[in-house]
Design a protein around this motif. Structure first.
Motif, PDB file in Angstrom:
ATOM      1  N   ASP A   1     100.809  44.541  15.567  1.00 34.62           N
ATOM      2  CA  ASP A   1     100.619  43.094  15.571  1.00 34.62           C
ATOM      3  C   ASP A   1     100.685  42.475  14.176  1.00 34.62           C
ATOM      4  O   ASP A   1     100.398  41.296  13.992  1.00 34.62           O
ATOM      5  CB  ASP A   1      99.294  42.716  16.245  1.00 34.62           C
ATOM      6  CG  ASP A   1      98.080  43.369  15.583  1.00 34.62           C
ATOM      7  OD1 ASP A   1      98.270  44.160  14.631  1.00 34.62           O
ATOM      8  OD2 ASP A   1      96.954  43.103  16.030  1.00 34.62           O
ATOM      9  N   GLU A   2     101.053  43.262  13.177  1.00 34.52           N
ATOM     10  CA  GLU A   2     101.265  42.733  11.829  1.00 34.52           C
ATOM     11  C   GLU A   2     102.752  42.438  11.634  1.00 34.52           C
ATOM     12  O   GLU A   2     103.609  43.076  12.259  1.00 34.52           O
ATOM     13  CB  GLU A   2     100.775  43.720  10.777  1.00 34.52           C
ATOM     14  CG  GLU A   2      99.269  43.948  10.790  1.00 34.52           C
ATOM     15  CD  GLU A   2      98.475  42.715  10.420  1.00 34.52           C
ATOM     16  OE1 GLU A   2      99.039  41.801   9.776  1.00 34.52           O
ATOM     17  OE2 GLU A   2      97.286  42.644  10.785  1.00 34.52           O
TER      18      GLU A   2
ATOM     19  N   LYS B   1      94.000  33.906  11.597  1.00 34.25           N
ATOM     20  CA  LYS B   1      94.469  34.918  12.541  1.00 34.25           C
ATOM     21  C   LYS B   1      94.608  36.281  11.878  1.00 34.25           C
ATOM     22  O   LYS B   1      94.309  37.312  12.483  1.00 34.25           O
ATOM     23  CB  LYS B   1      95.783  34.480  13.187  1.00 34.25           C
ATOM     24  CG  LYS B   1      95.623  33.315  14.168  1.00 34.25           C
ATOM     25  CD  LYS B   1      96.912  33.028  14.914  1.00 34.25           C
ATOM     26  CE  LYS B   1      96.708  31.933  15.953  1.00 34.25           C
ATOM     27  NZ  LYS B   1      97.931  31.632  16.722  1.00 34.25           N
TER      28      LYS B   1
ATOM     29  N   ARG C   1      92.334  39.564  13.023  1.00 31.10           N
ATOM     30  CA  ARG C   1      92.913  40.833  13.477  1.00 31.10           C
ATOM     31  C   ARG C   1      92.119  42.007  12.904  1.00 31.10           C
ATOM     32  O   ARG C   1      91.917  43.025  13.572  1.00 31.10           O
ATOM     33  CB  ARG C   1      94.394  40.926  13.087  1.00 31.10           C
ATOM     34  CG  ARG C   1      95.303  40.033  13.921  1.00 31.10           C
ATOM     35  CD  ARG C   1      96.753  40.455  13.807  1.00 31.10           C
ATOM     36  NE  ARG C   1      97.312  40.240  12.487  1.00 31.10           N
ATOM     37  CZ  ARG C   1      97.914  39.123  12.079  1.00 31.10           C
ATOM     38  NH1 ARG C   1      98.006  38.082  12.903  1.00 31.10           N
ATOM     39  NH2 ARG C   1      98.421  39.027  10.865  1.00 31.10           N
TER      40      ARG C   1
ATOM     41  N   GLU D   1      88.881  42.167  14.942  1.00 32.55           N
ATOM     42  CA  GLU D   1      89.089  42.776  16.251  1.00 32.55           C
ATOM     43  C   GLU D   1      89.085  44.304  16.163  1.00 32.55           C
ATOM     44  O   GLU D   1      88.452  44.991  16.972  1.00 32.55           O
ATOM     45  CB  GLU D   1      90.418  42.318  16.842  1.00 32.55           C
ATOM     46  CG  GLU D   1      90.414  40.910  17.403  1.00 32.55           C
ATOM     47  CD  GLU D   1      91.746  40.561  18.039  1.00 32.55           C
ATOM     48  OE1 GLU D   1      91.741  40.107  19.190  1.00 32.55           O
ATOM     49  OE2 GLU D   1      92.794  40.734  17.368  1.00 32.55           O
TER      50      GLU D   1
END
Length: 400
Positions: free
Chosen positions: A270-271, A340, A344, A347
């Motif tokens: 997700d990076e 965001k 991340r 999370e």
């Protein structure tokens, strides 16, 4: 100290404080800075850039005047007890509001559960930080939960013993190195969200594995090279062996080739890019591309550089090495990062889900907090920078 208009000097004092190297005068200054800032900048998000700078300069001057009147600097028992532990404790966070030009400085000052001011609620069940948690999958497909096992020999695979040492480190004692064996046996260590683990590989190289990551490797390096595979993020300190290059296959997309070196690879799905940051030695980064592609297929970086690979190709930039390995050194750090990007990290380390109620502003932040901090501490500090949340069980809803 003058008026401390040069914010770099202020940040330098804060870093000394966080690392337990501040003088008594600097400790007193930082404590007073926090007290005044907390009181006088409550509604500072409504101020213009010039008004914010004026406010900060005024409060710094006020602190200096108060310090000059003190004949005996008093250091609270909290700071006296914690100074030697500051590098491990949640000592300070520095948030830089992009476009504002002012640093907001906050400290975790008391053991009481912090209030999430924007939502006007306490976290009913605070979330503890992650820790040493990982699953080891052996060559036969069986698994071992490393956080639940006793120290000692965990398994025997061919000529290799798998050991859990007294410090929690996973190690491989290989007797078949440089010898032929009929079949190469592979193990995979995987960390969940909220987990990390450190392993000594069969050749003596060491790998630190971040949360939500995996490392696949042979139980003995018997071929012409030492090849491992990762997903997520890992930091390596590779043992030198000129006859056997060490190769890291990243997400089945990138090969990082070294002889002996220290480097970090961030390759979360997700990076926006795969980042390889070099601290010591020399590495080559390459990937396979079609013959019709004009994208660079390989590059070499030297210490202090970072290679970033995305759909456009590989580019090399000057690295913020301290930022790249902050996680391995016990900190959640971000620099000029949007919310965001920050969330991340939250999370992965706290094993929570983050959703966004609406489009959020494009402000960026720079800051750092100990990975030993509870989730409530992180949220309180972000809310102090006008980022607001609602907390519903294991879900964090960013509202603005």
């Amino acid at each position: 100290m003058g008026t401390l208009k040069n914010k770099k000097r202020l940040i330098g004092i804060i870093k000394k404080y966080r690392r337990g190297r501040a003088t008594p005068e600097e400790i007193a200054f930082i404590e007073m800075y926090y007290q005044y800032f907390d009181k006088e900048t409550k509604f500072s998000n409504t101020l213009s850039s010039d008004e914010k700078e004026s406010l900060e300069n005024n409060l710094v001057q006020k602190i200096l005047v108060k310090l000059e009147k003190k004949t005996d600097l008093s250091i609270s028992p909290f700071y006296t007890a914690k100074r030697s532990l500051i590098k491990f404790a949640a000592a300070a966070v520095i948030l830089l509001l992009s476009g504002i030009g002012s640093y907001l400085v906050f400290f975790n000052r008391s053991p009481e559960p912090p209030v999430i001011s924007g939502s006007q609620q306490l976290l009913k069940h605070d979330v503890a930080p992650g820790g040493n948690k990982a699953i080891l999958m052996l060559a036969d497909g069986s698994t071992i939960a490393l956080d639940d096992t006793q120290n000692g020999v965990l398994a025997q695979q061919g000529g290799t013993k798998v050991l859990k040492l007294s410090n929690g480190l996973l190690a491989y004692d290989s007797k078949t190195e440089n010898k032929k064996q009929e079949k190469v046996l592979y193990n995979t260590i995987s960390t969940p969200r909220g987990g990390e683990y450190t392993i000594t590989l069969p050749d003596g190289s060491r790998a630190w594995i971040n949360a939500a990551s995996s490392l696949r490797f042979p139980t003995a390096f018997t071929g012409k090279d030492r090849k491992v595979e990762i997903t997520g993020e890992a930091y390596f300190e590779v043992k030198k062996d000129a006859s056997k290059p060490f190769i890291v296959r990243v997400n089945n997309k990138v090969d990082v080739k070294v002889l002996g070196t220290h480097f970090n690879i961030n390759a979360y799905a997700d990076e926006p890019s795969i980042k390889t940051t070099l601290l010591e030695g020399r590495v080559s980064i390459s990937r396979a591309v079609s013959s019709s592609s004009a994208i660079n297929s390989s590059t070499v970086i030297t210490p202090g550089q970072q290679a970033q690979l995305d759909a456009r190709g590989i580019r090399v930039i000057a690295a913020d090495v301290e930022l790249a390995v902050a996680w391995k050194n016990g900190f959640t750090s971000f620099k000029s990062a949007d919310i965001k990007t920050i969330m991340r990290q939250v999370e992965r380390w706290y094993n929570v889900d983050v959703v966004y109620e609406k489009d959020i502003s494009l402000r960026t932040f720079t800051g750092e907090i100990s990975r030993n901090s509870n989730l409530s501490e992180v949220l309180r500090l972000l809310e102090a920078s006008n980022i607001h949340f609602k907390v519903e069980g294991n879900k964090i809803i960013v509202t603005s």
